[in-house]
Scaffold this active site. Structure first.
Site, PDB file in Angstrom:
ATOM      1  N   SER A 136       0.844  -1.197   0.000  1.00  0.00           N
ATOM      2  CA  SER A 136       0.000   0.000   0.000  1.00  0.00           C
ATOM      3  C   SER A 136       0.883   1.251   0.000  1.00  0.00           C
ATOM      4  CB  SER A 136      -0.945  -0.056   1.205  1.00  0.00           C
ATOM      5  OG  SER A 136      -1.971   0.888   1.105  1.00  0.00           O
ATOM      6  N   ASP A 170      -8.832  -6.582  -4.465  1.00  0.00           N
ATOM      7  CA  ASP A 170      -8.433  -5.284  -3.913  1.00  0.00           C
ATOM      8  C   ASP A 170      -9.046  -4.191  -4.787  1.00  0.00           C
ATOM      9  OD1 ASP A 170      -7.207  -3.009  -2.971  1.00  0.00           O
ATOM     10  OD2 ASP A 170      -5.163  -3.797  -3.100  1.00  0.00           O
ATOM     11  N   HIS A 229      -8.041  -5.245  -0.144  1.00  0.00           N
ATOM     12  CA  HIS A 229      -6.746  -4.597   0.059  1.00  0.00           C
ATOM     13  C   HIS A 229      -5.995  -5.184   1.252  1.00  0.00           C
ATOM     14  CE1 HIS A 229      -3.862  -1.398  -0.473  1.00  0.00           C
ATOM     15  NE2 HIS A 229      -4.043  -0.951   0.745  1.00  0.00           N
TER      16      HIS A 229
END
Lengths: 389, 389
Positions: free
Chosen positions: A157, A322, A355
């Site tokens: 991320s 995601d 995610h």
């Protein structure tokens, strides 16, 4: 609260606070005259300092990446599943560094720390920090440890964005760059979610323009809302369906505003827990760092052009469900790397977790991760025996 | 603010308030002893009352569906693009009814209206209303107009859910059922977004447990956040990218918390405008009606089983980039109808606008809509000449 520390754990670890006295000029134009970083390390740095791995954290992460702080700890560090003896990032082979980034709220210089110039918490006066600033501070941290070149810089991320920026800013200082569940820049929708979270915090009546440290209050509601919203974007629709469906908490509808569905209780619980554990000003800073991340901005959006500078080998990983940073966003990075003629591997992992998957020990993910780390190890040995990747 | 009323507009329209004195038993167990509905109608009801079309509104909609209230009006009703002389729902042919649902905040009995039993606004004491309750109140509205059977009942989003519920609860009272951008029930993710919005409102320090009418305040921040969040789910990622991209408002980054990107200003503007125009208690009620909607719940989740009751012909429409109620959700309805051996048409419209598309005059959408309405008209004529579909 492990009764016994598992064999594949790095065990009991102790954070260290490292002071930096050389002023750091930030991208926003301001300068931090001095600062400190909270750091944890696992494994041993080898003689020629070639086996170091830097872990960059995401929005709410910190330096406590693996192991336990005490036998009373309920949970290990946030990426314990990937780091330890025999794990994907094998601490028998690598020296692993985790840090809390500047602006964080877990001990590094940030809004909740004392500003040495005023003797009071920085609060909202802590400067806006960017991914570039973090890379700069992390480079100085590498200097502190005598690390000329990382075996790998790894992040998921927002952490993946730091790894990517490293490859551009310091091409000679990393051999491998692992960019997981990231994007080359935020979309309007990503920014929109961040803005709602920021408004929730900054318009909370207990935010006091960020000067809540002096009061006996924190903007709990704002942080809770930000986290609830965040969680929706971390999970996938499928994942939520599998986990919560439309299950009613009590088995029947009560026709009132108490939580009726399991998903409501889950989000409230997560939001409330976070609201007392995280700092609101830090949350604002982290979301701004996300919004501003755009390594190709100075090159008229030409990401492949800017990536021609990079010398590292890349591993890019995405997860099928995601939707915060979808596989398509990872593929933008891969495409730019291919166009820039860089060496890149890419894996899209089947996972229902959205995610969040990048933090979860999904077998295929860990297998791919481990396999790639063997290449990192091989390149590390080449350095050790006199070569230089 | 039309200089001239367009030829294809229903023109200047006037809402009417219709009182109902027969008590209405609600699904939650409580009873409204009396209530009123705000209603607008366009076109003329024909002699045998066979040409009536009911428009059901979505979360923030109301009775003002088409036309203008005055020459000073800046905008026409919320579905003016679809309703008027020569438009998809042709007011030269159909008698169109729009209403504000019970619990609404635009004049129908709801939290911001005076409770005749106390002489004060209902506030949070207004009962939880469901899609079933709305269908019941709409059936009484049909009785009021002498309409035995609607030519069509039409709605988008939460409005589509009402149309679907009508086909189950009153199979003989509608010939056509048009379900646009809807779903057979909310997913956990849908409920999650609603719950964040509800928390934003109910935890606003100016909410006062719903009793803000007595104060000189409203929970503006909560409503603003709810609306900002709503807007993210109404637009598609693609649509946002096309409309806003990462455009900076001032052309350059200012490294502060003022709105930097166009999308931030847009959301703040939309949120602030809504926060003074809509009622917080109504927002809570509407989201609960969404959460609770599940026509198959009493049939162990067997939607096709419950739809065997229906006698209407169905038109189901979805939009490619709608991620609030995606095409897959519409297809669940279509599949259930097919399995129940009902007559159903389905169109998936290519559109970048996300969920909002159902309100937007997309040429192909209006073409499909108009074509279907010709079938509705043909069936209406059959009734007029003595048949009964």
């Amino acid at each position: 609260m492990p009764d016994v520390i598992p064999d594949d754990s790095v065990g009991i670890v102790e954070p260290q606070k490292i002071e930096f006295s050389e002023p750091l000029k930030l991208q926003c134009g301001r300068t931090l005259e001095q600062y400190h970083l909270m750091v944890e390390t696992y494994g041993e740095l080898n003689e020629n300092c070639s086996n170091a791995v830097l872990i960059c954290h995401a929005l709410s992460g910190n330096h406590h990446v693996a192991g336990y702080h005490s036998m009373e700890d309920k949970k290990p560090g946030w990426w314990d599943s990937a780091i330890g003896p025999g794990k994907a990032i094998d601490t028998n082979k690598f020296f692993v560094i985790g840090l809390n980034n500047l602006g964080g709220c877990h001990g590094s210089s940030g809004p909740n720390q004392i500003n040495p110039e005023t003797g009071k918490p920085y609060g909202p006066d802590f400067p806006i920090v960017t991914v570039n600033d973090w890379v700069e501070s992390q480079a100085r941290l590498a200097d502190y440890f005598g690390i000329e070149q990382f075996a790998a810089i790894i992040g998921g991320s927002l952490g993946g964005m730091q790894a990517l920026q490293w490859s551009i800013n310091y091409p000679d200082r990393l051999r491998h760059c692992m960019v997981i569940a990231a994007a080359p820049k935020l979309s309007a929708q990503n920014i929109a979610f961040n803005e709602v979270a920021r408004q929730a915090i900054s318009q909370d009546s207990q935010f006091y323009n960020g000067h809540y440290y002096e009061k006996d209050e924190v903007p709990k509601v704002g942080l809770m809302l930000a986290r609830m919203l965040g969680h929706i974007t971390y999970l996938s629709d499928d994942g939520m369906r599998n986990k919560f469906g439309r299950e009613l908490r009590s088995g029947q509808i009560s026709y009132d505003f108490t939580p009726q569905f399991e998903i409501e209780s889950y989000l409230r619980y997560q939001g409330e827990r976070f609201s007392t554990a995280f700092d609101a000003n830090t949350y604002l800073l982290m979301t701004k760092a996300l919004d501003y991340f755009d390594p190709a901005a100075d090159a008229d959006g030409n990401l492949s052009g800017i990536l021609e500078k990079a010398k590292a080998k890349f591993m890019v990983i995405s997860f099928t469900t995601d939707w915060r940073f979808s596989p398509e966003r990872s593929q933008e990075i891969v495409d730019a790397l291919v166009e820039a003629d860089r060496q890149v591997s890419y894996a899209e992992i089947e996972a229902a977790h959205g995610h969040d998957a990048f933090l979860i020990p999904i077998p295929r993910y860990l297998d791919v991760f481990s396999a790639y780390m063997q290449q990192v190890e091989a390149d590390t040995k080449a350095v050790f025996f006199g070569g230089n990747a």
